[in-house]
Design an enzyme around this catalytic site. Structure first.
Site, short mmCIF file in Angstrom:
data_model
loop_
_atom_site.label_atom_id
_atom_site.label_comp_id
_atom_site.label_asym_id
_atom_site.label_seq_id
_atom_site.Cartn_x
_atom_site.Cartn_y
_atom_site.Cartn_z
N ARG A 19 0.40 0.62 -2.97
CA ARG A 19 0.67 0.48 -4.41
C ARG A 19 2.03 1.05 -4.76
O ARG A 19 2.59 1.87 -4.04
CB ARG A 19 -0.41 1.20 -5.23
N LYS A 70 -6.92 11.66 1.02
CA LYS A 70 -7.12 10.21 0.87
C LYS A 70 -7.66 9.61 2.16
O LYS A 70 -7.18 9.91 3.25
CB LYS A 70 -5.77 9.58 0.51
N ARG A 123 -2.90 13.25 -10.49
CA ARG A 123 -3.21 14.15 -9.38
C ARG A 123 -3.74 15.46 -9.92
O ARG A 123 -3.39 15.86 -11.04
CB ARG A 123 -1.97 14.40 -8.54
C1 BTN Z 1 -2.40 2.21 -1.51
O1 BTN Z 1 -3.20 3.15 -1.43
O2 BTN Z 1 -1.23 2.40 -1.88
C2 BTN Z 1 -2.87 0.83 -1.18
C3 BTN Z 1 -2.89 0.59 0.30
C4 BTN Z 1 -3.40 -0.80 0.66
C5 BTN Z 1 -3.26 -1.09 2.12
C6 BTN Z 1 -3.91 -2.38 2.50
S1 BTN Z 1 -4.00 -2.58 4.25
C7 BTN Z 1 -4.46 -4.24 4.06
C8 BTN Z 1 -3.62 -4.79 2.93
N1 BTN Z 1 -2.34 -5.26 3.43
C9 BTN Z 1 -1.32 -4.52 2.97
O3 BTN Z 1 -0.13 -4.70 3.24
N2 BTN Z 1 -1.79 -3.59 2.13
C10 BTN Z 1 -3.23 -3.64 2.01
#
Ligand code: BTN
Length: 259
Positions: free
Chosen positions: A61, A123, A251
């Site tokens: 994100r 996390k 947070r």
């Molecule tokens: C976050 O916490 O910032 C979100 C992470 C999301 C990761 C997943 S892995 C599968 C999918 N493909 C990606 O490039 N991102 C999501």
């Protein structure tokens, strides 16, 4: 090493609700989200569960990277569910997805608004939802990354949690097999009912409830759960504020320094 995915069993469980559903496992891709967004823009809009044994450019994100070591041997599960959606209201979808993940995996997992999965103060999994327009509707790409095995992350301030801390035999295929159907059902239920019926269930998993939270826009207060649309409620000196924006990071506040 060949990883044994239970793709057929997942397909059999989910396809009665989505007749054109498919499950695809790729040994390597830049990002499962990027791939499904490219496909959507190229006109491929069928429901698909795309799993990557290794991502070379995973995305998180807010434009962050999503790094996952130990991918090929199942140390991390990375996948995206792509599905055409027409919900009456999109707000709360990411919370509904997070809830499906934690409820299908373990009672000790918590959600840190809007949709990070945490174990204790670390996390464990992240969710990235993106959409592409498809005529009058939209194609949603729901990307999920779950840490399965503990990993070395000396580059991170807080090392991530791993599911094997709770479920020692967890493997990426076993986790996918457990999450896939509840996730598909949660998405379908969300389209019909929205987030409101899930508010209490979110409350039960809410990491921030009663905690001092600090938002990136400067709002500080006490987490008070979420409203019926999934907005974070923060009790502040100015009263109860609703935090909607995906740009807001929340947070736990650092502990007060004792003189
Ligand atoms: C976050 O916490 O910032 C979100 C992470 C999301 C990761 C997943 S892995 C599968 C999918 N493909 C990606 O490039 N991102 C999501």
């Amino acid at each position: 090493m060949t990883i044994q995915w239970q793709a057929e069993a997942i397909w059999e469980a989910v396809s009665p609700q989505w007749p054109s559903f498919s499950v695809e496992i790729l040994p390597e891709i830049d990002s499962t989200n990027s791939e499904l967004m490219r496909r959507a823009r190229a006109g491929q809009h069928d429901p698909v569960l795309l799993v990557a044994e290794r991502q070379t450019a995973g995305r998180g994100r807010l434009g962050r990277d999503w790094k996952s070591d130990l991918q090929g041997d199942g140390g991390t599960l990375t996948f995206s569910l792509g599905v055409p959606l027409v919900p009456a209201d999109w707000s709360g979808l990411s919370l509904a997805v997070g809830l499906a993940v934690v409820e299908s995996l373990h009672p000790d997992l918590r959600l840190k608004w809007p949709n990070d999965v945490w174990l204790g103060q670390r996390k464990l999994a992240g969710i990235l939802i993106e959409t592409a327009s498809v005529g009058d509707t939209r194609y949603a790409v729901i990307g999920i990354g779950i840490n399965i095995a503990p990993r070395d992350a000396t580059d991170l301030r807080t090392p991530p949690a791993a599911l094997q801390e709770l479920w020692p035999e967890a493997t990426a295929p076993a986790v996918l097999a457990r999450v896939a159907l509840p996730l598909a059902q949660a998405v379908q239920q969300f389209v019909v009912q929205g987030f409101a019926p899930l508010r209490q269930a979110f409350h039960a998993r809410d990491l921030l409830y009663g905690q001092t939270v600090v938002c990136s826009d400067g709002v500080t207060g006490t987490g008070r759960g979420v409203d019926a649309s999934g907005a974070l409620l923060v009790h502040t000196d100015q009263g109860l504020l609703k935090i909607n924006s995906a740009e807001v990071s929340v947070r736990p506040a650092p502990p007060a320094t004792v003189p």
